[in-house]
Design a protein around this motif. Structure first.
Motif, PDB file in Angstrom:
ATOM      1  N   UNK A 110       3.839 -15.085 -12.692  1.00 64.06           N
ATOM      2  CA  UNK A 110       2.875 -14.011 -12.483  1.00 64.06           C
ATOM      3  C   UNK A 110       3.595 -12.803 -11.898  1.00 64.06           C
ATOM      4  N   UNK A 111       3.039 -11.638 -12.172  1.00 62.25           N
ATOM      5  CA  UNK A 111       3.549 -10.412 -11.580  1.00 62.25           C
ATOM      6  C   UNK A 111       2.425  -9.802 -10.745  1.00 62.25           C
ATOM      7  N   UNK A 112       2.768  -9.254  -9.586  1.00 66.51           N
ATOM      8  CA  UNK A 112       1.762  -8.514  -8.824  1.00 66.51           C
ATOM      9  C   UNK A 112       2.311  -7.128  -8.521  1.00 66.51           C
ATOM     10  N   UNK A 113       1.596  -6.097  -8.969  1.00 69.56           N
ATOM     11  CA  UNK A 113       2.033  -4.710  -8.794  1.00 69.56           C
ATOM     12  C   UNK A 113       1.153  -4.075  -7.725  1.00 69.56           C
ATOM     13  N   UNK A 114       1.788  -3.513  -6.696  1.00 68.77           N
ATOM     14  CA  UNK A 114       1.008  -3.003  -5.562  1.00 68.77           C
ATOM     15  C   UNK A 114       1.631  -1.728  -4.999  1.00 68.77           C
ATOM     16  N   UNK A 115       0.775  -0.765  -4.701  1.00 71.65           N
ATOM     17  CA  UNK A 115       1.220   0.438  -4.004  1.00 71.65           C
ATOM     18  C   UNK A 115       1.110   0.171  -2.511  1.00 71.65           C
ATOM     19  N   UNK A 116       2.206   0.385  -1.793  1.00 71.92           N
ATOM     20  CA  UNK A 116       2.247   0.075  -0.364  1.00 71.92           C
ATOM     21  C   UNK A 116       2.307   1.382   0.436  1.00 71.92           C
TER      22      UNK A 116
END
Lengths: 249, 249
Positions: A110-116
């Motif tokens: 799985x990939x998780x893309x997140x703006x931090x």
């Protein structure tokens, strides 16, 4: 009867998840409907696993058994012509008779893309998760080392699960940072309910100092969900790849 | 009474465009609703221009006059707390009294993002346009030189328009290619209905050989829409920037 393996890409933001449900727009429902138009039959299209409402896939795998009389290349084009733009069949193959998208799966990524940090983007609101606080990468790296490997992940799944065996093996967790965007990849032999979203939430909560490495160790040891981090929103989650033993002819 | 200038970002895929319409989800409707909750007043929020259903904006500008008693920074947070995730106010400023988002605009820049060749992506289906045929960049470059400058663009707008003056100046058309993704930027003093989508369709149709440079010259000379290229889908279009004379205090 042929056993056909499908590779499927979808944008989950307008779907109530993979699994067919009455009165809901679902990925399985759209694909089975396309097969019905093509074959006149109500076929059962089984995926490697259900994805939740809002979760996307680059590489969902599904299998379907039917008396396929048209060439595979034509099947792919015919399905894509019938499917809405937010679902694409990217590959069709003949599989061995005993292949099953779910039961034969060996590894999933799985990939998780997140703006931090900063502000969430309106444009990407369906495709990128958001985490409010800045994070320390050293702490994230330390937390990854603790989570990789074979563990009881009861403390890293949502409590509304009927599973009884919580042991899973995580082969790797990697991430890439570009500006404020972090892209996590999590590869394992299988995942519990919400497990990837909780793992990413835990890495970020450790990175921001909201929880400690000791909390993560306690979550692994005791199976108590209250020690691990937040459950990230579904919008940043992508099923990237499902791996099998050699299954195609 | 203060004149407030808003910079707004939105994902247009779940909106029936900017302009408020009864029973439709619109960007203007959402923003005016947020102002109503904040102020108790039905304020009129005017944009630099309407965007169509499915069109996005990084830098839409709007102006609104009201008796603003809270600090600007708080106004921005308050609006974003009330707005849905697919609309964000990215900046609020006090403007001169005579500033009007639409009538004061001097230059607008639109971006069009399009995948050229291959298969359209399911994940990006709301955010990236698609063009089926491969294109020759040399021909696109040649076509850009013809379209830049001051022309009668009657042949580059949709016929359902009430405009009578079709003269517009295009300051530049640029593009950047990364793999199969082309990102066009089109900057001008103003645009007719669907003009950017038709300009990009014309560049791609010239690039693929579906129409010729001679056709483009005829479209400019005669104002006949049938000589120019296709109207691209709204999903790849972004209002990027609106420029004014110095208008903020």
């Amino acid at each position: 009867m042929k056993n056909v393996k499908l590779t499927i890409e979808y944008n989950g933001s307008k779907f109530s998840g993979w699994q067919k449900q009455d009165g809901q727009r679902t990925v399985q429902g759209e694909i089975e409907n396309a097969f019905f138009v093509l074959t006149g039959q109500n076929l059962s299209v089984e995926a490697s696993g259900r994805t939740d409402k809002g979760v996307h896939a680059y590489g969902q795998i599904a299998s379907v058994k039917f008396d396929c009389k048209i060439p595979l290349k034509n099947l792919k084009y015919a399905l894509n012509n019938l499917l809405p733009a937010d679902v694409r069949v990217t590959k069709v193959e003949f599989a061995n008779d005993d292949f099953h998208a779910r039961f034969s799966a060996k590894r999933k990524t799985y990939e998780y893309v997140v703006k931090v940090g900063g502000q969430p983007s309106a444009i990407d609101c369906d495709l990128v998760g958001f985490y409010q606080y800045d994070v320390d990468k050293t702490k994230i790296d330390e937390c990854i080392k603790i989570l990789e490997g074979k563990h009881n992940f009861k403390g890293f799944c949502s409590t509304n699960t009927q599973v009884t065996n919580f042991e899973r093996e995580i082969y790797f967790i990697k991430y890439h940072k570009s500006g404020k965007i972090f892209k996590f990849s999590v590869c394992g032999n299988g995942f519990l309910y919400n497990m990837v979203r909780i793992i990413v939430g835990t890495l970020l909560d450790v990175g921001s100092g909201k929880i400690s490495i000791e909390d993560v160790k306690k979550a692994l040891k005791t199976g108590d969900r209250s020690y691990s981090g937040k459950t990230m929103e579904p919008n940043g989650l992508y099923l990237k790849k499902v791996e099998y033993e050699k299954t195609t002819k």
